[in-house]
Design a protein around this motif. Structure first.
Motif, short mmCIF file in Angstrom:
data_model
loop_
_atom_site.label_atom_id
_atom_site.label_comp_id
_atom_site.label_asym_id
_atom_site.label_seq_id
_atom_site.Cartn_x
_atom_site.Cartn_y
_atom_site.Cartn_z
N PRO A 220 -35.63 80.31 77.55
CA PRO A 220 -37.06 80.62 77.45
C PRO A 220 -37.81 79.68 76.51
O PRO A 220 -39.03 79.60 76.54
CB PRO A 220 -37.09 82.05 76.91
N MET A 221 -37.07 78.97 75.67
CA MET A 221 -37.75 78.11 74.70
C MET A 221 -38.09 76.75 75.28
O MET A 221 -38.81 75.97 74.68
CB MET A 221 -36.85 77.89 73.47
N SER A 222 -37.53 76.44 76.46
CA SER A 222 -37.73 75.10 77.00
C SER A 222 -39.18 74.84 77.34
O SER A 222 -39.83 75.63 78.00
CB SER A 222 -36.89 74.94 78.26
N SER A 223 -39.67 73.70 76.85
CA SER A 223 -41.07 73.37 77.14
C SER A 223 -41.17 72.41 78.30
O SER A 223 -42.22 71.89 78.62
CB SER A 223 -41.73 72.76 75.90
N GLU B 65 -41.12 71.33 82.08
CA GLU B 65 -41.35 71.97 83.36
C GLU B 65 -40.17 71.68 84.27
O GLU B 65 -39.59 70.60 84.25
CB GLU B 65 -42.64 71.43 83.97
N LYS C 99 -35.52 71.96 68.31
CA LYS C 99 -36.11 70.91 69.12
C LYS C 99 -35.28 70.67 70.38
O LYS C 99 -35.82 70.47 71.46
CB LYS C 99 -36.19 69.62 68.28
N ALA D 260 -36.10 73.36 72.74
CA ALA D 260 -37.43 73.20 73.31
C ALA D 260 -37.48 72.04 74.29
O ALA D 260 -38.26 72.05 75.24
CB ALA D 260 -38.46 72.99 72.20
N ASN D 261 -36.64 71.04 74.08
CA ASN D 261 -36.65 69.90 74.98
C ASN D 261 -35.77 70.11 76.20
O ASN D 261 -35.47 69.16 76.91
CB ASN D 261 -36.23 68.63 74.24
#
Lengths: 141, 353, 323
Positions: free
Chosen positions: A128-131, A133, A48, A51-52
């Motif tokens: 690359p996992m960052s969601s 923008e 998480k 991703a954050n």
């Protein structure tokens, strides 16, 4: 660059404290989250965080054998080992996730560890996992 | 339906022929002016994907795994973005301004769009959906080889014949027979008219023959036209428990259904900014009806399975006088435990409305 | 593969009260599908089926059945027994309330592979028959023969079946002995090698592409016999590990978490991959973890009731690559 650091309350958080009170210098890129034990760190926390928008994750606990709860960090060791292998398998650079054993008296080790993490993560490309923008991510500071 | 068919009053172009050797050129020509989507296969999954030069129509294309509604009512759609900084900005989602062409839509999926129109247009107009509907030119492709899971004929679909699209294509083997069904279709054909040639009478007749022949290849899953069922009477029937006891509670049947349209609205927030989005939801998930109080009126699988079928076969009919199923067969084909809507229709079939 | 011999046994077990109900395979809507069948009354036995397409793992219906006092009978294949082992270890079912009836199986057929061989040629298949070495698909234009081993699920080639003491009754003891793995010394981790040999960027692109197809139907989670948490971490309402929308970046939170949660429990039954409508290669994640667990801790799930999952215990002298 932002690194999320999960530090165990009894050893590593105290180690970080010592680094601070002893005025050891280390990069300011880490955001510390205090956890009761390194075994509290669920692999999903790490996913998480990535991703954050975190560029890297650092987990740190007492040295094996010295866990405040006797055996917690032995479990962390197995869990994170498997997780790192799986991350590597899915193409995530293993240098994004780090596990250290840092005791309450190891202020210098903590400062060194942070330097090492920042240096290693700094060499990697954008997560690359960052969601998140780009614009939101960098404006929020 | 009204958005699509109100403008097809005066089409003057006779049926045309598109040679398959020019097909790739046809796609390239469309791509120059429009956004183009075609069914393509990747890793064994056929989906409608945005066309980029050189993409091929997937071989042995039967139908796409995910229904066409994903292009009009996407699984996740950002409605607006907000910011707490300065003047509390709201940034609305940009609507489509460029026209897009969706190639290769099957007759069952085209029918599903007319059912979704009823939902998104009848009482409150859903501008997000209607904008996409308005900006899309649909090229339908008649089926030649229905699959075992197909039962669209039970819902009045003629599997070989495209109705309700802008352009109809019929596979003649070496050529496509092109029929223009709306003004939007006409404008597209006019734009690249040099690719087409005029259809001879015999091509046209052959096309009509192929269109009606497909029906004969259909497996007979349901004996006749599906009738709306008076399921309310059977609300407490023990059959529901029997149907539901092996259900896994996954979302395959709802997410793959071309007529399912339930959605949820949610926010994603960062420190000072965020976005509101809507996304598909599924009545098969246990939290679909979970209330803030903790109460859940559809607590068991039985109630959820019943809800899905009741909605499709009964509630939707009560509101719109249509059954919310087009017989595409996706739920039959993909259900991991073989829960079969035709079985449900079969169980209650004697109870017509 | 005889279904006729199955029926009297189930009938007897229902009649003498050994079981309250039986989980078995029933006739499906298509020739290539079977339907899980819950038999409570002998009359329901008329729908009983046992054929090459009995690939579903029925033990998933045993999840959380320790709370009821029902005695449950299950038709199991050799590989399904492994899931039962993990379910008993996970306190999902009491051994005393379970009756395992094992049918001899020397491979189940993957309809996807049949589709590639037979369907694509646009022949209408109406059924199939078993012949000595193969399967014959009956089409309107005659019969098409297929070598059985070309169309098996990949797990069947690696079958390491061994008679289990858990099984209460074998349907056909004689045939069971002949029941040998399809290939001698199969390469268990064959599929992994291709990915492991990719360079990291390629691997990243590969998985990004795979994960981006996920539609979050949660079928992989729900069908899994060892995914038995009462409330899944992704269904918790007060936390949102993944949002309801579908962002590819969040799909890997879901899939990696799922794989890690079943690590040391996954017996490799392959149901997650089988049910996926978007054909995500989920077993590659599971297999990778099975491989690592085996190499690091010499443990395999589903083998016996005594051994403990390596994630539930620890070793003081474990391999330690951390500083």
């Amino acid at each position: 660059m932002e690194i999320v650091a999960f530090l165990c309350n009894w050893c590593s958080y105290a180690g970080a404290d010592l680094a601070g009170t002893s005025r050891f210098k280390y990069p300011a890129n880490i955001k510390v989250i205090r956890v009761p034990c390194s075994s509290r760190v669920n692999p999903t926390f790490i996913l998480k965080a990535l991703a954050n928008g975190a560029d890297g994750v650092m987990v740190s606990g007492c040295h094996p054998g010295d866990c405040h709860y006797t055996t917690g960090n032995y479990f962390t060791r197995r869990r994170l080992l498997l997780m790192k292998r799986l991350l590597e398998f899915t193409g995530v650079n293993p240098d994004r996730v780090h596990l250290y054993w840092i005791s309450a008296s190891e202020g210098t080790k903590f400062a060194e560890a942070v330097k090492e993490v920042v240096e290693k993560v700094g060499k990697l490309e954008k997560n690359p996992m960052s969601s998140i923008e780009g614009e939101i991510r960098y404006e929020k500071k | 339906m009204t958005t699509m068919n109100s403008n097809n009053l005066s089409i003057n172009i006779p049926p045309l022929i598109l040679k398959k050797e020019y097909f790739q050129g046809f796609l390239e020509a469309i791509k120059d002016k429009y956004e183009l989507y075609i069914p393509s296969e990747e890793d064994g999954v056929t989906l409608i994907r945005e066309y980029s030069s050189g993409d091929k129509l997937s071989e042995n294309y039967f139908n796409v795994s995910l229904p066409i509604r994903n292009l009009f009512f996407p699984q996740e759609e950002i409605l607006f973005k907000f910011s707490l900084k300065e003047n509390y900005n709201l940034e609305e989602k940009e609507m489509l301004s460029r026209e897009r062409v969706i190639f290769g839509v099957r007759p069952c999926d085209i029918l599903s769009l007319s059912l979704l129109d009823l939902v998104f247009e009848s009482e409150k107009k859903d501008s997000y959906y209607l904008n996409k509907r308005d900006k899309s030119i649909i090229i339908g492709l008649g089926c030649v080889a229905p699959q075992e899971s197909c039962f669209c004929t039970s819902f009045g679909v003629e599997p070989g014949k495209v109705i309700g699209a802008d352009i109809s294509l019929t596979d003649l083997g070496e050529n496509y027979l092109v029929e223009i069904l709306s003004l939007k279709g006409e404008s597209l054909v006019n734009y690249c008219s040099s690719i087409f040639s005029k259809a001879e009478e015999r091509d046209f007749l052959r096309g009509k023959n192929i269109q009606s022949k497909t029906r004969e290849l259909m497996p007979s899953r349901l004996e006749s036209e599906a009738k709306p069922l008076n399921l309310e009477k059977y609300f407490e029937s023990p059959e529901w428990q029997k149907l539901a006891e092996t259900c896994l509670g996954c979302g395959i049947c709802t997410y793959l259904c071309p007529t399912c349209h339930c959605f949820d609205i949610s926010d994603k927030r960062w420190l000072e900014e965020g976005q509101r989005f809507r996304c598909w939801d599924s009545c098969m998930f246990s939290d679909f009806t979970l209330m803030t109080s903790g109460h859940n009126p559809r607590i068991n699988k039985k109630e959820r399975v019943r809800q899905r079928f009741m909605h499709k076969l009964s509630y939707f009919y009560n509101r719109f006088s249509e059954i919310a199923c087009v017989g595409c067969g996706r739920c039959l084909k993909y259900c991991p435990v073989d829960i079969d809507i035709t079985r449900v229709i079969g169980v209650f079939k004697d109870e017509g409305k | 593969m005889k279904k006729n011999s199955l029926s009297p046994i189930i009938k007897e077990l229902l009649k003498n009260g050994t079981v309250n109900y039986f989980l078995a395979y029933g006739k499906g809507s298509f020739w290539f599908k079977v339907r899980p069948l819950i038999i409570r009354e002998p009359v329901e036995l008329k729908n009983l089926e046992w054929n090459r397409f009995c690939y579903p793992n029925l033990t998933t219906y045993l999840k959380d059945s320790s709370r009821s006092q029902d005695k449950i009978g299950v038709v199991v294949k050799g590989c399904d027994v492994k899931s039962v082992v993990e379910l008993i270890k996970g306190n999902q079912i009491d051994r005393e309330n379970l009756f395992l009836l094992q049918v001899p199986c020397d491979g189940t057929v993957d309809p996807g592979k049949v589709e590639n061989l037979v369907w694509i040629s646009k022949l209408k298949v109406t059924g199939f028959e078993e012949t000595g070495n193969g399967l014959e698909f009956i089409t309107k234009e005659g019969r098409v023969s297929v070598n059985k081993e070309e169309v098996f699920f990949s797990k069947c080639y690696k079958c390491d079946f061994a008679p289990s003491p858990l099984v209460d009754r074998y349907l056909d003891e004689e045939r069971l002995e002949k029941n040998q793995p399809s290939i001698d010394n199969p390469d268990l981790y064959e599929e992994l090698r291709i990915i492991e040999e990719m360079n990291p960027e390629k691997r990243s692109i590969y998985w990004e592409k795979q994960f981006s197809r996920c539609i979050r139907c949660f079928a992989c989670r729900n069908v899994c016999p060892v995914c038995y948490c009462p409330t899944c971490v992704f269904d918790q309402k007060d936390t949102s590990w993944i949002s309801k929308g579908v962002k590819p970046e969040e799909n890997n939170i879901f899939h990696l978490t799922r794989a890690l949660h079943v690590a040391t429990l996954c017996t490799g039954c392959g149901e997650c991959e089988r049910v996926c409508p978007m054909k995500l290669p989920l077993m590659e994640l599971n297999l990778k973890l099975i491989k690592e667990v085996d190499e690091l801790y010499h443990y395999k799930a589903g083998v016996d009731l005594q051994s403990i999952s390596p994630l539930k215990e620890y070793g003081k002298d474990d391999y330690d690559e951390f500083k």
